[in-house]
Design a protein around this motif. Structure first.
Motif, PDB file in Angstrom:
ATOM      1  N   ARG A  12     -15.003  -3.925 -77.931  1.00 61.11           N
ATOM      2  CA  ARG A  12     -16.108  -3.219 -76.782  1.00 61.11           C
ATOM      3  C   ARG A  12     -14.466  -2.762 -75.396  1.00 61.11           C
ATOM      4  O   ARG A  12     -13.618  -3.711 -75.939  1.00 61.11           O
ATOM      5  CB  ARG A  12     -16.657  -4.734 -76.014  1.00 61.11           C
ATOM      6  CG  ARG A  12     -18.231  -5.041 -76.716  1.00 61.11           C
ATOM      7  CD  ARG A  12     -19.414  -5.507 -75.890  1.00 61.11           C
ATOM      8  NE  ARG A  12     -19.547  -5.115 -74.413  1.00 61.11           N
ATOM      9  CZ  ARG A  12     -19.056  -6.049 -73.311  1.00 61.11           C
ATOM     10  NH1 ARG A  12     -18.857  -7.424 -73.459  1.00 61.11           N
ATOM     11  NH2 ARG A  12     -19.093  -5.041 -71.944  1.00 61.11           N
ATOM     12  N   ARG A  16     -17.576  -1.585 -69.476  1.00 65.44           N
ATOM     13  CA  ARG A  16     -18.391  -0.988 -70.239  1.00 65.44           C
ATOM     14  C   ARG A  16     -19.509  -1.320 -70.089  1.00 65.44           C
ATOM     15  O   ARG A  16     -19.618  -2.307 -70.486  1.00 65.44           O
ATOM     16  CB  ARG A  16     -18.172  -0.107 -71.556  1.00 65.44           C
ATOM     17  CG  ARG A  16     -16.814   0.869 -72.079  1.00 65.44           C
ATOM     18  CD  ARG A  16     -17.953   1.983 -72.484  1.00 65.44           C
ATOM     19  NE  ARG A  16     -16.772   3.011 -73.370  1.00 65.44           N
ATOM     20  CZ  ARG A  16     -16.695   3.213 -73.827  1.00 65.44           C
ATOM     21  NH1 ARG A  16     -16.916   2.816 -75.275  1.00 65.44           N
ATOM     22  NH2 ARG A  16     -15.302   3.845 -74.169  1.00 65.44           N
ATOM     23  N   ASP A  17     -20.077  -0.732 -70.303  1.00 67.54           N
ATOM     24  CA  ASP A  17     -22.181  -2.034 -69.397  1.00 67.54           C
ATOM     25  C   ASP A  17     -22.087  -3.326 -70.843  1.00 67.54           C
ATOM     26  O   ASP A  17     -22.201  -2.095 -71.996  1.00 67.54           O
ATOM     27  CB  ASP A  17     -22.968  -1.885 -69.609  1.00 67.54           C
ATOM     28  CG  ASP A  17     -23.079  -1.811 -67.710  1.00 67.54           C
ATOM     29  OD1 ASP A  17     -22.303  -2.034 -67.179  1.00 67.54           O
ATOM     30  OD2 ASP A  17     -23.660   0.240 -66.895  1.00 67.54           O
ATOM     31  N   HIS A  18     -22.599  -4.352 -70.974  1.00 67.37           N
ATOM     32  CA  HIS A  18     -22.718  -5.042 -71.780  1.00 67.37           C
ATOM     33  C   HIS A  18     -24.260  -4.044 -72.676  1.00 67.37           C
ATOM     34  O   HIS A  18     -24.323  -4.200 -74.338  1.00 67.37           O
ATOM     35  CB  HIS A  18     -23.509  -6.223 -72.161  1.00 67.37           C
ATOM     36  CG  HIS A  18     -24.641  -6.710 -70.780  1.00 67.37           C
ATOM     37  ND1 HIS A  18     -25.061  -6.480 -69.211  1.00 67.37           N
ATOM     38  CD2 HIS A  18     -26.059  -6.762 -71.129  1.00 67.37           C
ATOM     39  CE1 HIS A  18     -25.669  -6.348 -69.732  1.00 67.37           C
ATOM     40  NE2 HIS A  18     -26.939  -6.481 -70.316  1.00 67.37           N
ATOM     41  N   ASP A  19     -24.951  -3.035 -72.188  1.00 67.09           N
ATOM     42  CA  ASP A  19     -26.341  -3.024 -72.608  1.00 67.09           C
ATOM     43  C   ASP A  19     -25.894  -1.343 -73.047  1.00 67.09           C
ATOM     44  O   ASP A  19     -26.430  -0.672 -73.479  1.00 67.09           O
ATOM     45  CB  ASP A  19     -27.846  -2.772 -72.340  1.00 67.09           C
ATOM     46  CG  ASP A  19     -27.281  -1.747 -70.247  1.00 67.09           C
ATOM     47  OD1 ASP A  19     -26.005  -1.492 -70.130  1.00 67.09           O
ATOM     48  OD2 ASP A  19     -27.672  -2.327 -70.044  1.00 67.09           O
ATOM     49  N   ASP A  20     -24.610  -0.258 -72.799  1.00 65.21           N
ATOM     50  CA  ASP A  20     -24.354   0.670 -73.519  1.00 65.21           C
ATOM     51  C   ASP A  20     -24.427   0.810 -74.816  1.00 65.21           C
ATOM     52  O   ASP A  20     -23.828  -0.113 -75.656  1.00 65.21           O
ATOM     53  CB  ASP A  20     -22.503   1.137 -72.930  1.00 65.21           C
ATOM     54  CG  ASP A  20     -21.851   2.525 -73.193  1.00 65.21           C
ATOM     55  OD1 ASP A  20     -22.562   2.574 -73.876  1.00 65.21           O
ATOM     56  OD2 ASP A  20     -21.341   2.396 -72.191  1.00 65.21           O
ATOM     57  N   PRO A  21     -25.009   1.745 -75.230  1.00 62.36           N
ATOM     58  CA  PRO A  21     -25.454   1.590 -76.921  1.00 62.36           C
ATOM     59  C   PRO A  21     -24.519   2.149 -77.369  1.00 62.36           C
ATOM     60  O   PRO A  21     -23.814   2.200 -78.555  1.00 62.36           O
ATOM     61  CB  PRO A  21     -26.027   3.207 -76.908  1.00 62.36           C
ATOM     62  CG  PRO A  21     -25.548   3.581 -75.616  1.00 62.36           C
ATOM     63  CD  PRO A  21     -25.959   3.032 -74.269  1.00 62.36           C
ATOM     64  N   ASN A  22     -23.070   2.253 -76.644  1.00 62.50           N
ATOM     65  CA  ASN A  22     -21.388   2.524 -77.763  1.00 62.50           C
ATOM     66  C   ASN A  22     -20.413   1.599 -77.160  1.00 62.50           C
ATOM     67  O   ASN A  22     -19.941   2.900 -76.391  1.00 62.50           O
ATOM     68  CB  ASN A  22     -21.698   4.254 -78.260  1.00 62.50           C
ATOM     69  CG  ASN A  22     -20.318   4.361 -78.787  1.00 62.50           C
ATOM     70  OD1 ASN A  22     -19.840   2.743 -79.071  1.00 62.50           O
ATOM     71  ND2 ASN A  22     -19.376   5.407 -78.991  1.00 62.50           N
TER      72      ASN A  22
END
Length: 99
Positions: A12, A16-22
């Motif tokens: 990762r 970036r957010d942990h729930d970011d789709p990518n």
């Protein structure tokens, strides 16, 4: 950190957010791989950094270090080879935590 947490971080991009789709790296961006410490396995986007900023290393905010809400310190190793262009161009190594 347990093994499940480590697997969530690996590959990762820091910030970036942990729930970011990518949450992984993007093409045409340049990254430093974070080695050791609480952010081991994450990539740090250094695309627009000047060479002197890269050589200074970073203090990255994290809840996973010795002081929750503190910073984990990562530095490049002097003389370590780097790759030019996009992708992972170098490594930053954990050197400690600070509040």
């Amino acid at each position: 950190m347990n093994n499940g947490d480590e697997q969530l971080l690996r590959g990762r991009v820091y910030g970036r957010d942990h729930d970011d789709p990518n949450p992984g790296p993007l093409p045409h961006q340049t990254y430093a791989a974070l080695v050791g410490g609480p952010l081991d396995g994450l990539l740090l986007d250094i695309t627009n950094w000047r060479p002197e900023e890269i050589e200074d290393g970073v203090a990255l905010m994290t809840e996973l270090g010795r002081w929750p809400g503190g910073r984990a310190l990562y530095d490049p190793r002097p003389g370590e080879p780097r790759t030019a262009g996009p992708g992972v161009s170098r490594r930053f190594y954990y050197s400690g935590d600070t509040p």
